[in-house]
Enzyme design. Sequence first.
Site, short mmCIF file in Angstrom:
data_model
loop_
_atom_site.label_atom_id
_atom_site.label_comp_id
_atom_site.label_asym_id
_atom_site.label_seq_id
_atom_site.Cartn_x
_atom_site.Cartn_y
_atom_site.Cartn_z
N TYR A 1 -3.28 -5.18 -13.05
CA TYR A 1 -3.62 -3.78 -12.78
C TYR A 1 -2.73 -2.89 -13.64
O TYR A 1 -1.49 -2.99 -13.58
CB TYR A 1 -3.43 -3.49 -11.29
CG TYR A 1 -3.52 -2.02 -10.98
CD1 TYR A 1 -4.73 -1.35 -11.06
CD2 TYR A 1 -2.39 -1.28 -10.67
CE1 TYR A 1 -4.81 0.00 -10.83
CE2 TYR A 1 -2.46 0.08 -10.42
CZ TYR A 1 -3.68 0.71 -10.51
OH TYR A 1 -3.75 2.07 -10.29
N LYS B 1 -7.75 1.26 -1.25
CA LYS B 1 -9.06 0.77 -1.65
C LYS B 1 -9.86 0.31 -0.42
O LYS B 1 -10.17 1.13 0.41
CB LYS B 1 -8.88 -0.34 -2.69
CG LYS B 1 -7.84 0.00 -3.78
CD LYS B 1 -8.26 1.16 -4.66
CE LYS B 1 -7.15 1.68 -5.57
NZ LYS B 1 -6.47 0.69 -6.40
N ARG C 1 11.59 7.57 8.93
CA ARG C 1 11.67 6.79 7.67
C ARG C 1 11.89 5.31 7.98
O ARG C 1 11.33 4.43 7.33
CB ARG C 1 12.78 7.33 6.75
CG ARG C 1 13.00 6.41 5.55
CD ARG C 1 13.72 7.01 4.35
NE ARG C 1 14.85 7.85 4.67
CZ ARG C 1 16.02 7.43 5.16
NH1 ARG C 1 16.23 6.16 5.43
NH2 ARG C 1 16.99 8.29 5.41
N ASP D 1 -1.78 -10.12 -5.41
CA ASP D 1 -2.43 -8.82 -5.20
C ASP D 1 -3.85 -9.11 -4.70
O ASP D 1 -4.69 -9.59 -5.46
CB ASP D 1 -2.43 -8.02 -6.52
CG ASP D 1 -3.02 -6.62 -6.37
OD1 ASP D 1 -3.77 -6.39 -5.41
OD2 ASP D 1 -2.73 -5.78 -7.25
#
Length: 374
Positions: free
Chosen positions: A99, A195, A47, A170
């Site tokens: 978004y 993406k 982690r 972004d």
Amino acid sequence: MKLETIAIHAGNKIDADSHAAIQPITLSTTFERGADGGYPGGYIYTRAANPNRNSLEQVLQQLEGGADACAFSSGNAAGSAVFQALEAGSHILAPHDMYHGLRNQINEVFKDRIQVDYIDLTAIHTVKNYIRPNTRLLWIETPSNPLLKISDIQALVAIAKAHHITVVCDNTFATPLFQRPLELGCDMVMHSTTKYLGGHSDVLGGALITREKTEFWQKIRNVQELGGAVPAPFDCYMTVRGIKTLPYRMKAHASNALQFAEYLQKHPAIEKVYYPGLKDHPEFEIAQKQMKGFGGMVSFLVKGGAREALHVVNQVKIFTQATSLGGVESLIEHRASVEGPNTKTPQNLIRVSVGLENIEDLIEDISQALQSLK
Ligand SMILES: *Cc1c(COP(=O)(O)O)cnc(C)c1O
């Protein structure tokens, strides 16, 4: 090194035992300690850090030209880390066409902690009117979704800097190939690596890259390690693998998208085409100034309404009717119905993620679908 070289080599660690040329996937969640109680391999627990995540973070940091990067389990988790790192009661400015997943997150998950104004970032002279004493963050998304509006990054940074406001961009649609937000003055870049960076529609992920290792960045690193919304080693491996071909994929996406947009522009069944590489795009000059390419996303309005748009998306054969973007395959969607009932997206808007198929096949396919409109 240039981006094509960074994309292939940065972060790849040749395995010391096997000498495997491509860094293996380290699935182990825990790492052996030394006799002195230390951690000779530099890892404690997955982690907190993992070799594959390090590999991904290094290539992302170098691609964006930043000082450090944090990888997350999704783009939304990356956004969430920024909002969690803000002091409670902070005010943020975000684009009115942000978004929708991040907008919903702010409105639903952070509504008791964060104040927000959604504003038109292309109306640059109005932005300063929304700044409050507790404004801490300006969130930029350009090109925006789904109207592919372009906001002027340098002009927005100048306004924000005058008020000591952190700026995050972004960069999912443009990618570091086509837009360099850190060089334009932004403090941080955010990606949905789901993406273009991953590039094959088979791995979810997100990232933040910072220009400087500030105190705010350290808070974000804490959110990542302690919050634990981290990508699995396999997902990191898949994303690193996708990134190797990013520069070449982006060139082909942009070339196909421009040809696709130009074809649609001349078609009698089309009312309007949105693509920042078209000369009649309202922010074409800004796009030319701050982008090295215009990306692979094209939106357009068919003459008529939702019925006509839905007909077209159901009539195409090569395009898959699905949301998301950035994979090698072309996707098409009726955007308003995916954004839900409160959407401001026009009902006759179709959004396309132009893939890497032969452009003649794509044009032939959309052409037969438009032909069949009655
Ligand atoms: C997809 C997307 C996101 C969210 O990323 P996920 O990986 O789906 O969580 C954020 N911003 C933009 C522009 C996106 O396209």
